[in-house]
Write a protein that holds these residues in place. Structure first.
Motif, short mmCIF file in Angstrom:
data_model
loop_
_atom_site.label_atom_id
_atom_site.label_comp_id
_atom_site.label_asym_id
_atom_site.label_seq_id
_atom_site.Cartn_x
_atom_site.Cartn_y
_atom_site.Cartn_z
N GLY A 224 72.80 54.21 11.17
CA GLY A 224 72.28 52.86 10.99
C GLY A 224 70.78 52.77 11.03
N ALA A 225 70.06 53.89 11.22
CA ALA A 225 68.60 53.87 11.28
C ALA A 225 68.02 53.91 9.87
CB ALA A 225 68.09 55.06 12.09
N GLU A 226 66.90 53.22 9.70
CA GLU A 226 66.21 53.22 8.43
C GLU A 226 65.53 54.57 8.24
OE1 GLU A 226 63.49 50.10 5.88
OE2 GLU A 226 63.14 50.29 8.03
N VAL A 227 65.64 55.12 7.02
CA VAL A 227 65.12 56.45 6.74
C VAL A 227 63.93 56.35 5.78
CG1 VAL A 227 65.66 58.71 5.74
CG2 VAL A 227 67.39 57.50 7.08
N THR A 228 62.88 57.05 6.11
CA THR A 228 61.71 57.13 5.24
C THR A 228 61.84 58.36 4.35
OG1 THR A 228 60.34 56.11 6.94
CG2 THR A 228 59.20 57.28 5.18
N VAL A 229 61.62 58.17 3.05
CA VAL A 229 61.78 59.24 2.07
C VAL A 229 60.43 59.85 1.72
CG1 VAL A 229 62.57 59.83 -0.25
CG2 VAL A 229 63.89 58.22 1.15
N PHE A 230 60.36 61.16 1.76
CA PHE A 230 59.16 61.90 1.39
C PHE A 230 59.49 62.76 0.17
CE2 PHE A 230 58.85 60.75 5.77
CZ PHE A 230 57.50 60.50 6.00
#
Length: 451
Positions: free
Chosen positions: A80-86
């Motif tokens: 459920g955590a927001e994921v940052t995309v690199f």
């Protein structure tokens, strides 16, 4: 980030926000009469709030773009955590099958690993060439870092670039997911001719494609590896590793292209995968404990092996091995335990091979304690508590069960239960079993019986 870069980012962001602010208030000014004609105070307040909200969103996005914190947001992980995309292409990687992208990959990894937020590194669709690269932790987020390979990662073929024993190295990471449906192309066909390990004991091994070293809590799935220069994957000094739904392939005559080699690791699970190589589909080396191999289709290759053991001094014991529900097709060995002669003392114990199908396999069940050596001195690796249960199928060799155990430390507590193998070789031979220096008990079907 350098101070000058941060200053530039702030100035550029401030200039951008000034323009946005002017546009918002300019829009209100142009429509001042309409705005002031609105008697409903809550409605007028809502309009102002919407404008400020837009400004806030623009500020956040602009700031993140300028300081390089993220490339895309809004993905949610399983917890459920927001994921940052690199994305590696935003750090200079090029899918042109020509540019060496090692530096861009490392820069992207450092940005993701050091970000302190739930992060996903993405290699998008395309062919990305790279020399050796190290993805090193520990990472700052408490969530597992995701390494998503959507495209094709292709190795360089100049061996002078490889100063260590691997191409792609993941090390010192607690929490890693490697997936994405993409592939690792080791370009082994260009260098296999330089592998002389079959005749030179002091040979320099070629680099493995993927190595995990000191990695904990790792999930690897839905990736492919083909034509590795050496091992497709080497797992060492690791714990709690899951490998499933992978496809590793190399030609049957490619040297030392083990699918997965495991050493000095605990709780490694390999399941629901297809592996066909020029060496062991899976090899379980020294110091391996609590290893599960299940629902693996193996072939071509040299089968599923425990070992080789006893080659080096001070090797740690192997124990707690379960190989179950696997199929082997056209392999040169089936279920094998192999140790060197004249070895230092160690143990291989508590090993179970269960519910295995053999299809045209040479040497279906084998213990070889003179592996790779003509030494007359016996092996000192003690093999005990080994169970073969419900092993069925066909053998291309007339000796389908072969135990060549050490005369110094004979194999003990070896169990054969429900062994049903049929000979399909070219010679008119009767299937047989040979058990030397082994204390064997049997039950159920025995075809062939151990003698």
């Amino acid at each position: 980030m350098a101070t000058s870069d941060l200053k530039y980012s702030r100035e550029a962001t401030g200039s951008y926000l000034t323009k946005v602010t002017e546009l918002i208030w300019g829009g209100i000014a142009k429509n001042r009469d309409r705005f002031e004609s609105i008697k409903d105070e809550p409605l007028r307040g809502s309009i102002l709030i919407l404008g400020l909200a837009l400004l806030s969103c623009v500020a956040d996005g602009a700031l993140r773009r300028h300081i390089g914190l993220s490339h895309r947001r809004g993905l949610i992980d399983g917890g459920g955590a927001e994921v940052t995309v690199f994305d590696v292409t935003q750090h200079g990687a090029k899918a042109d099958d020509h540019t060496d992208n090692a530096e861009a990959f490392i820069q992207t990894w450092r940005a993701a690993c050091d970000s302190g937020v739930p992060a996903k590194l993405v290699i998008p669709v395309g062919t990305f060439l790279t020399g050796p690269v190290v993805f090193q932790g520990p990472c700052k987020s408490t969530e597992p870092i995701v390494f998503e390979v959507q495209g094709n990662v292709k190795a360089t073929s100049d061996l002078s670039e490889y100063s260590s024993g691997q191409w792609i190295l993941f090390e010192i990471i607690d929490g890693l997911t490697l997936n994405g449906g993409g592939a690792f192309d080791g370009q082994g066909g260009a260098v296999w001719k330089y592998n002389d390990c079959h005749q030179n004991k002091q040979c320099q091994p070629l680099p493995s494609s993927i190595k995990l070293s000191k990695v904990k809590n790792c999930d690897i799935h839905e990736i492919s590896s083909f034509d590795s220069k050496y091992f497709h994957m080497h797992v060492t000094d690791c714990s709690n590793i899951w490998v499933h739904d992978v496809n590793f392939t190399a030609p049957a005559n490619s040297p030392n292209t083990d699918g997965i080699h495991i050493s000095n690791s605990d709780s490694v699970n390999v399941t629901s995968s297809q592996i066909g190589t020029g060496d062991d589909c899976i090899s379980i080396g020294q110091g391996s404990t609590n290893i599960l191999v299940s629902q693996v289709f193996c072939g071509p290759g040299h089968g599923i092996s425990v070992g080789s053991l006893g080659k080096y001094n001070n090797e740690e014991d192997v124990s707690g091995i379960l190989v179950t529900n696997c199929t082997l097709l056209n392999t040169t060995n089936g279920l094998r335990i192999k140790t060197y002669a004249a070895s230092q003392p160690s143990q291989a114990l508590n090993i179970t091979f269960k519910d295995i199908t053999m299809d045209s396999v040479k040497n279906p069940i084998i213990i070889d304690q003179k592996y790779g050596s003509r030494e007359s001195e016996p092996s000192r690796v003690k093999i005990s508590n080994v169970h073969y249960q419900n092993i069925k199928g066909t053998s291309t060799s007339d000796v389908a069960v072969s135990f060549l155990c050490s005369s110094l430390v004979p194999c003990e507590a070896v169990e054969l239960v429900d062994i049903d193998l049929a000979y399909i070789g070219l010679k008119n031979m009767t299937l047989s079993g040979s058990c030397l220096n082994a204390k064997v008990t049997s039950g159920g079907t025995q075809n062939p019986a151990c003698s």
